[in-house]
Enzyme design. Sequence first.
Site, PDB file in Angstrom:
ATOM      1  N   TRP A   1       0.832  -1.205   0.000  1.00 10.76           N
ATOM      2  CA  TRP A   1       0.000   0.000   0.000  1.00 10.76           C
ATOM      3  C   TRP A   1       0.868   1.258   0.000  1.00 10.76           C
ATOM      4  O   TRP A   1       0.548   2.242  -0.692  1.00 10.76           O
ATOM      5  CB  TRP A   1      -0.928   0.019   1.220  1.00 10.76           C
ATOM      6  CG  TRP A   1      -1.542   1.373   1.424  1.00 10.76           C
ATOM      7  CD1 TRP A   1      -2.522   1.956   0.663  1.00 10.76           C
ATOM      8  CD2 TRP A   1      -1.181   2.337   2.415  1.00 10.76           C
ATOM      9  NE1 TRP A   1      -2.801   3.223   1.135  1.00 10.76           N
ATOM     10  CE2 TRP A   1      -1.993   3.481   2.205  1.00 10.76           C
ATOM     11  CE3 TRP A   1      -0.270   2.349   3.460  1.00 10.76           C
ATOM     12  CZ2 TRP A   1      -1.904   4.619   3.002  1.00 10.76           C
ATOM     13  CZ3 TRP A   1      -0.176   3.477   4.253  1.00 10.76           C
ATOM     14  CH2 TRP A   1      -0.985   4.592   4.017  1.00 10.76           C
ATOM     15  N   HIS A   2       1.966   1.249   0.727  1.00  8.45           N
ATOM     16  CA  HIS A   2       2.840   2.416   0.734  1.00  8.45           C
ATOM     17  C   HIS A   2       3.420   2.681  -0.659  1.00  8.45           C
ATOM     18  O   HIS A   2       3.648   3.837  -1.026  1.00  8.45           O
ATOM     19  CB  HIS A   2       3.984   2.222   1.736  1.00  8.45           C
ATOM     20  CG  HIS A   2       3.593   2.532   3.145  1.00  8.45           C
ATOM     21  ND1 HIS A   2       3.271   1.549   4.058  1.00  8.45           N
ATOM     22  CD2 HIS A   2       3.457   3.707   3.810  1.00  8.45           C
ATOM     23  CE1 HIS A   2       2.961   2.106   5.215  1.00  8.45           C
ATOM     24  NE2 HIS A   2       3.066   3.411   5.082  1.00  8.45           N
TER      25      HIS A   2
END
Length: 404
Positions: free
Chosen positions: A340-341
């Site tokens: 997700w980052h």
Amino acid sequence: MIPYGDFTFFYIALALLLPVIVLGLMGRKYIGLNVAVSFIMLVLIFKDPNKNLFGISILSYEMISFVVYILYQLLLIKLYLQVIKKHNTLTNFILIMIAVILPLAVVKVFQSTLFGFGSYQVGEIPIKSIIGFLGISYIMFKSIQILMEIRDRRLEEINSFELIKFLSFFPTISSGPIDRFKRFQKDENKPLTKERYALLLHKALHYIMIGLLYKYILAYWIDQYIILAIDFDTASIWMKIIYMYGYSFYLFFDFAGYSLFAIAFSYLMTIETPPNFNAPFASKNIKDFWNRWHMSLSFWFRDMVYMRIVFFMTKKKVLKDAFMVSNIAFILNFFIMGIWHGLEWHYIAYGLYHGILFVGYGYYEKWRKKNPWKLPPTVVNILAIIITFHFVAFGFLIFSGKLF
């Protein structure tokens, strides 16, 4: 305009919120006024400062993407509300989740250098600017939470206007904290009194002052005199360690400062957005750390990813060993958080690193039950805090990308 990025943002936001504050101190609230403030602030946040027509700023591609994405999420949620009444199947749930996540997945791919798509353009415009916008992932988190509550039969009807207000709430639009729909609705519907608003105003001003200290003084000083001053590639091992400490504290003060601003402006609009940080560097173990660091994200992943994986593996009897089920869920949970980052190796490594720390700490807890410490509790606690901090700080160094 970047939210909380400069003092101009504060001047404009506070000026627009002045009628809200005055009414609040009188014990009165008009939802329409909050909506109007959010709308104006969103236009200012997403407007293109480089394009004007007859002196009027033209909306950017990010603003158009934002509006389309909100309507897209609204459509998917409404569609699932209808589908689930007749076919509450896992297949339908997975399909709707893929549809919700797909836009962010595309954005992540085109933002990433891992697959070589980062420079793709349509004319002079990067593709990531056309399909993405500031805060897309945090809106997705809200949508997923709502869909999961619909699947669990905890939400059966949703007003479209209420949903749009929740998804587009300007104080938390860019980086959270991540609120929950029911909790947000409860605050919106809660009767307002002079006393309650005076308390909210007092807390908001307090948070703004602390936020200014964190973000504009401490984080700025660390950035200028440690992070930017150290050439990591040529630095000695001791300077690299100083960089690791500096980067860790910079991340905390910068993001904690932002979060306090977001919470403060939420309070001014009578929404008590949950906190994001609680003295994370005083944590005694890695589990304690994630109960204190970026709490709204951590709790979201715990509830929406970790618990769902555990439930699924337990229900399907994938493994009989509950401890192993939990460990696998931890690894997958943090692996997904790393992705997700961003789709870069250092983000993925950062997620896996924390997953491994969770698994390792689980084994340590089992060992400690049979081999309790013989040191005084105070000494054990101090050692635990120091050790945990260094494991966390090394993780942030991985996150920085300096090790890859």
